[in-house]
Design an enzyme around this catalytic site. Structure first.
Site, mmCIF file in Angstrom:
data_model
loop_
_atom_site.group_PDB
_atom_site.id
_atom_site.type_symbol
_atom_site.label_atom_id
_atom_site.label_comp_id
_atom_site.label_asym_id
_atom_site.label_seq_id
_atom_site.Cartn_x
_atom_site.Cartn_y
_atom_site.Cartn_z
ATOM 1 N N GLU A 177 -16.394 42.447 -38.113
ATOM 2 C CA GLU A 177 -15.200 43.277 -38.260
ATOM 3 C C GLU A 177 -14.686 43.761 -36.898
ATOM 4 O OE1 GLU A 177 -17.545 43.468 -42.038
ATOM 5 O OE2 GLU A 177 -18.002 43.648 -39.917
ATOM 6 N N ARG A 182 -29.559 35.271 -35.546
ATOM 7 C CA ARG A 182 -28.672 36.320 -36.063
ATOM 8 C C ARG A 182 -29.297 37.701 -35.889
ATOM 9 N NH1 ARG A 182 -23.300 37.152 -37.145
ATOM 10 N NH2 ARG A 182 -23.057 38.752 -38.732
ATOM 11 N N GLY A 214 -23.333 39.888 -27.851
ATOM 12 C CA GLY A 214 -22.005 39.716 -27.274
ATOM 13 C C GLY A 214 -21.787 38.494 -26.417
ATOM 14 N N GLU A 215 -22.782 37.617 -26.274
ATOM 15 C CA GLU A 215 -22.624 36.453 -25.403
ATOM 16 C C GLU A 215 -22.298 35.168 -26.152
ATOM 17 O OE1 GLU A 215 -24.880 36.508 -21.387
ATOM 18 O OE2 GLU A 215 -26.411 36.756 -22.929
ATOM 19 N N ASN A 237 -18.948 33.125 -38.635
ATOM 20 C CA ASN A 237 -17.622 32.840 -38.088
ATOM 21 C C ASN A 237 -17.538 31.462 -37.416
ATOM 22 O OD1 ASN A 237 -15.052 32.989 -37.107
ATOM 23 N ND2 ASN A 237 -15.442 34.642 -35.667
ATOM 24 N N LEU A 277 -14.695 30.136 -36.566
ATOM 25 C CA LEU A 277 -13.514 30.107 -35.697
ATOM 26 C C LEU A 277 -13.896 30.199 -34.224
ATOM 27 C CD1 LEU A 277 -10.933 32.372 -37.543
ATOM 28 C CD2 LEU A 277 -10.877 29.896 -37.269
ATOM 29 N N GLU A 278 -14.990 30.886 -33.919
ATOM 30 C CA GLU A 278 -15.381 31.049 -32.510
ATOM 31 C C GLU A 278 -15.597 29.700 -31.829
ATOM 32 O OE1 GLU A 278 -17.463 35.140 -31.453
ATOM 33 O OE2 GLU A 278 -18.555 34.070 -33.014
#
Length: 442
Positions: free
Chosen positions: A64, A275, A319-320, A344, A346-347
């Site tokens: 999110e 994860r 975050g990497e 995701n 899309l990344e």
């Protein structure tokens, strides 16, 4: 119904006391997080955000936060004098928000949804409007906002089939909750149909697309890519496989397949992003059991790092991953060989990478169908099929190149959701008589 919800919520937290005590003792920073969620903000945060009539953007966790990033960026670009506060539920979400949403004036933990605590935090933030990212429905929070006549809207709305089933069990209560939200900007037709079936008024719903197509935090230049390859010791002599957001059970599938890849491509490298970072030590043990050299990202430059190029790097940092997808020749996105529903996709697509997933992609159904229809994302139903698909792609570089080009095209074609969401927000606040443009001291 609210009193039943509150009793259940109190009972839940009472049952959590042993776990909370354990985390207070062993988890760094948990005390400050717990204190803030209980309604006690640290003084610097309080001084920064209190009583400024902020726009409150709530994003539960990492996914999110990624969706919220372009929204907050555009809000601050259009209304630089408006205060924007971002709230999250998880510690990883908080760290991600601080990293990729620096434009926000404050990053806070969302309060426990108990009436006294919620009211205290809402009074402190004193929001002029509230934006909920994806599916964040907190009954007491929504009820309080409705009572205080604070306009609330859902942006980038997404309703999974699992959420549908849960909310259908309390349809009457859900309908009442949704009546307190004035506008629903949903990602897709399926999401719009689901929110209406749950009780949202159709006239309040619209399809605006997915703001994750608009994310820019993961853009990587060729110079940055070269620096990352050097840092991770990927020398370019063999293919690079990135397995992102993997869950228990998926690492074994990936590792066995990687063994087959090494037979044909001895210089191949695997970047494995778990994860749940806490699982990194056990995953490292499993990798060693397979006989591969391995290094955790968090241990680079320490005594555990011998300076050589490991066959497998475990990404156990926050975050990497979004940037590191740019190094891949092929990407596997986890949560799809277990019944999590996928993560995701899309990344990697935004970096022009071919994507492989397992059979469970129900959390990203619309996005998957689009990427699959354009030949960007391939679904494999079994470990054998996964191995065959990956080996076939690696032996056909032209196919991988075409898939990558198609991925970039799809992403570019679907950008613009942020702008549509912001327009809907401006209409909402205008209808509610809320002025945008300046910060208002109380």
């Amino acid at each position: 119904m609210y009193w039943i919800y509150n009793i259940c919520l109190v009972a839940y937290w009472l049952l959590q006391i042993p776990i909370l005590i354990y985390r207070l003792v062993f988890e760094e920073g948990f005390y400050d997080r717990l204190k803030q969620s209980a309604g006690v903000m640290p003084t610097p945060t309080l001084q920064q955000i209190a009583y400024h009539n902020a726009i409150w953007v709530h994003a539960a966790s990492v996914g999110e936060v990624v969706a919220a990033s372009p929204i907050v960026r555009e809000l601050k670009k259009k209304y630089p004098d408006e205060m924007v506060v971002v709230s999250v539920v998880t510690a990883t979400g908080h760290r991600m928000a601080q990293r990729i949403i620096p434009e926000a004036d404050g990053h806070i933990f969302f309060p426990f949804d108990l009436p006294v605590i919620t009211e205290r935090i809402v009074d402190i933030v004193n929001p002029k409007a509230i934006i909920l990212i994806e599916t964040e429905l907190w009954p007491n929070f929504l009820r309080l906002a409705f009572r205080k006549k604070i306009p609330v809207m859902m942006m980038n709305g997404r309703i999974s089939s699992r959420s549908m089933r849960r909310y259908s069990l309390i349809k009457r209560f859900t309908t009442r909750m949704l009546c307190q939200i004035r506008r629903f900007c949903m990602q897709s037709r399926i999401d719009e149909e689901r929110i209406i079936a749950m009780g949202a008024q159709p006239k309040r719903c619209t399809i605006t697309g997915n703001t994750k197509y608009d994310q820019t935090y993961a853009e990587v230049s060729e110079e940055e890519r070269a620096a990352l390859r050097k840092e991770f010791r990927f020398d370019g002599k063999g293919p690079i496989i990135v397995a992102g957001s993997t869950h228990s059970g998926e690492e074994e599938i990936v590792l066995r397949t990687f063994g087959e890849i090494l037979k044909k491509y001895p210089k191949a490298r695997l970047l494995l992003a778990v994860r749940e970072i806490t699982r990194a030590p056990s995953v490292k043990f499993a990798i060693k059991h397979h006989g591969y050299s391995v290094l955790r990202r968090s241990k680079m430059g320490t005594e555990e790092d011998d300076g050589t190029s490991p066959q497998v790097v475990i990404l156990d940092t926050i975050g990497e991953l979004g940037r590191l997808y740019s190094l891949a020749d092929v990407v596997f996105v986890g949560g799809s060989f277990v019944k999590v529903g996928g993560h995701n996709i899309l990344e990697p697509a935004a970096h022009g990478k071919p994507v492989i997933v397992g059979p469970y992609m129900f959390n990203f159904q619309e996005i998957f169908e689009l990427l699959e229809s354009r030949g960007v994302c391939l679904m494999t139903k079994s470990e054998h099929e996964f191995k065959e698909t990956l080996m076939d792609l690696l032996s056909h570089p032209d196919t991988m190149k075409r898939m990558g080009e198609a991925a970039l095209t799809v992403v570019h074609e679907n950008q613009g959701a942020t702008e549509r969401n912001i327009k809907a927000f401006e209409q909402l606040v205008a209808e509610a008589g809320v002025k945008l443009g300046g910060r208002h001291e109380s």
